[in-house]
Design an enzyme around this catalytic site. Structure first.
Site, mmCIF file in Angstrom:
data_model
loop_
_atom_site.group_PDB
_atom_site.id
_atom_site.type_symbol
_atom_site.label_atom_id
_atom_site.label_comp_id
_atom_site.label_asym_id
_atom_site.label_seq_id
_atom_site.Cartn_x
_atom_site.Cartn_y
_atom_site.Cartn_z
ATOM 1 N N HIS A 304 -36.738 139.304 -57.903
ATOM 2 C CA HIS A 304 -37.472 139.640 -59.110
ATOM 3 C C HIS A 304 -37.238 140.852 -59.782
ATOM 4 C CE1 HIS A 304 -41.017 139.817 -61.676
ATOM 5 N NE2 HIS A 304 -41.105 138.702 -61.380
ATOM 6 N N ASP A 361 -41.796 131.226 -57.652
ATOM 7 C CA ASP A 361 -41.517 129.836 -57.947
ATOM 8 C C ASP A 361 -40.744 129.116 -56.714
ATOM 9 O OD1 ASP A 361 -41.642 129.992 -60.659
ATOM 10 O OD2 ASP A 361 -40.088 131.202 -60.977
#
Ligand code: CMC
Length: 426
Positions: A304, A361
């Site tokens: 991320h 996700d």
């Protein structure tokens, strides 16, 4: 193509420092060009705050995510998506009366203009639902002319409520259209999440009763995706909105930006990756490919831009994942692959050194697959949930006194000025 020459030259400038309520201070470079004739260079916005905002705070090193100051864990466990919508848009949790009013308002706006059904039939049946969503959300501006005046706060609010209320209806229509099934009208006795499940899974031939566990998991997915500060799609919405574009068009631009596999498209990419891996024995070879810079393969659902310790949303969904699979009575081999992949990657030096952890996700895709949502709808659900975040940022920006168009500058590396050569002499 030439590339920029980089040289180590020092230049001394005195810049004002600005402090927020929490998080790193920022250097105010607004007058840098005027004062020195220099721009700053920061492609990918690695060190650049593009705006002031009071909506969401992230501390990537500590794994903290706050909506209007409230920790995401508390909201995910105790709140509801509609309550979170009010919080994000208006800054405070709603009172009991405000919540009753809000429920009425949203229920008032769940249906879409009947003419939109005809609009859908212009698409190929095999269209990706995100392609449909970009178009139909943009098209709302052709249907709701009484909420297009961005200078009228009442119209801005009406557009915001309309979008949050209609997104599940449009998303379910996009699915039903590609599945070749009749559209299902919203049912206002249901909660926001139940209503979405009803519009996705009801058939004229069979009643569908949403399970409370599934509806709660869905609502939590909505809450966890509702906002995430100045990410690519939110920044897209802000930039589009800064020119005075209408809110429906701005949200359509956010959906387009979210579609990419490095952003919202990652939940679909995770499932495709798990299917490609196929079985637990193939994981080590896949991990080697993901580490090989010449392969172009990345471990989807890992890493991320901001979280460099853990993604707090992933932690919440990891637990939810097991609960949903139990409720659905499913033993999914994909989950075994996912869990083993997570275990191996977390102990691999490559991922440890680069601080690459599973992100939201990684788990949301597995949950949605268990619920029976097709993979192509995963990013649509992300877009649905994020609509309130986009709208809250748009409202915040438009409401700022002296708001101006967003217009970044560049470091030009093309040809210097030269004279046009007539075709006969080239
Ligand atoms: N698999 C393998 N290597 C990776 C991965 C990955 N998923 N992510 C980053 N790296 C490596 C990258 O190759 C680089 O290595 P090196 O330093 O040796 O060149 C290093 O880690 C830093 O990567 P980066 O591309 O500079 O990091 P970034 O902050 O620009 O990218 C990211 C963040 C999310 C785009 C990236 O980690 C990625 O592509 N992840 C997979 C896609 C994904 O899951 N995206 C969903 C993000 S969460 C949902 C959302 O908020 O939208």
């Amino acid at each position: 193509m030439t590339t920029a020459q980089q040289e180590k030259r020092t230049m001394s400038v005195t810049l004002p420092v600005m402090s927020g309520t929490t998080g790193p201070d920022v250097l105010d470079v607004r007058s840098l060009y005027k004062d020195t004739g220099n721009f700053t260079f920061d492609p990918g916005f690695m060190s650049t705050a593009s705006c002031e905002s009071a909506i969401t705070f992230i501390d990537g090193d500590q794994g903290i995510l706050l909506y209007r100051g409230y920790p995401i864990e508390q909201l995910a466990n105790a709140s509801t998506y509609l309550e979170v919508c009010h919080l994000l848009m208006h800054g405070e949790l709603p009172s009991k009366t405000e919540m009753e009013e809000l429920n009425k308002t949203y229920r008032n706006h769940t249906m879409v203009h009947e003419q939109m059904r005809a609009f859908f039939s212009g698409f190929r049946r095999d269209a990706h639902p995100m392609a449909v969503m970009v178009a139909v959300v943009g098209a709302l501006s052709a249907f709701y002319h009484d909420s297009l005046d961005i200078n009228d706060p009442k119209q801005r609010e009406l557009a915001a409520y309309r979008m949050v209320a209609k997104m599940p209806t449009l998303a379910a229509m996009a699915y039903k259209y590609t599945a070749g099934q009749p559209f299902v009208y919203p049912k206002n006795s249901f909660s926001y999440a139940e209503n979405f499940l009803h519009m996705m899974f009801s058939l004229p031939t069979e009643e569908y009763t949403p399970s409370p566990i599934i509806a709660r998991a869905m609502d939590q997915i909505f809450i966890l995706h509702a906002d995430h500060e100045q990410n690519a799609s939110t920044s897209t919405v802000r930039l589009a909105g800064s020119s005075g574009a209408n809110p429906f068009a701005c949200v359509a631009s956010g959906i387009a930006s979210l579609w990419g596999p490095a952003h919202g498209g990652a939940n679909q990419a995770v499932l495709e990756m798990l299917e490609e891996i196929g079985s637990v024995e193939n994981i080590p070879a896949f991990i080697e490919k993901a580490k090989d810079k010449t392969s172009n393969v990345r471990l989807m659902g890992f890493g991320h831009r901001v979280y460099k310790n853990f993604d707090p949303r992933a932690k919440i969904l990891r637990d939810r994942c097991h609960e949903v699979l139990k409720e659905m009575g499913k033993e999914d081999p994909m989950l075994d692959i996912a869990m083993e992949l997570e275990r191996i990657a977390l102990s691999d030096q490559y991922f440890i050194d680069r601080k690459l952890y599973p992100n939201v996700d990684f788990y949301s895709g597995i949950i949605m697959k268990a619920i029976g949502i097709p993979v192509s709808m995963f990013t649509v659900i992300f877009a649905m949930s994020r609509t309130v975040g986009w709208i809250s940022h748009w409202l915040e920006m438009i409401g700022e006194p002296g708001q101006r168009i967003g217009r970044p500058r560049q470091l030009y590396i093309g040809k210097p000025q030269r004279d046009y050569v007539p075709a006969a002499k080239r």
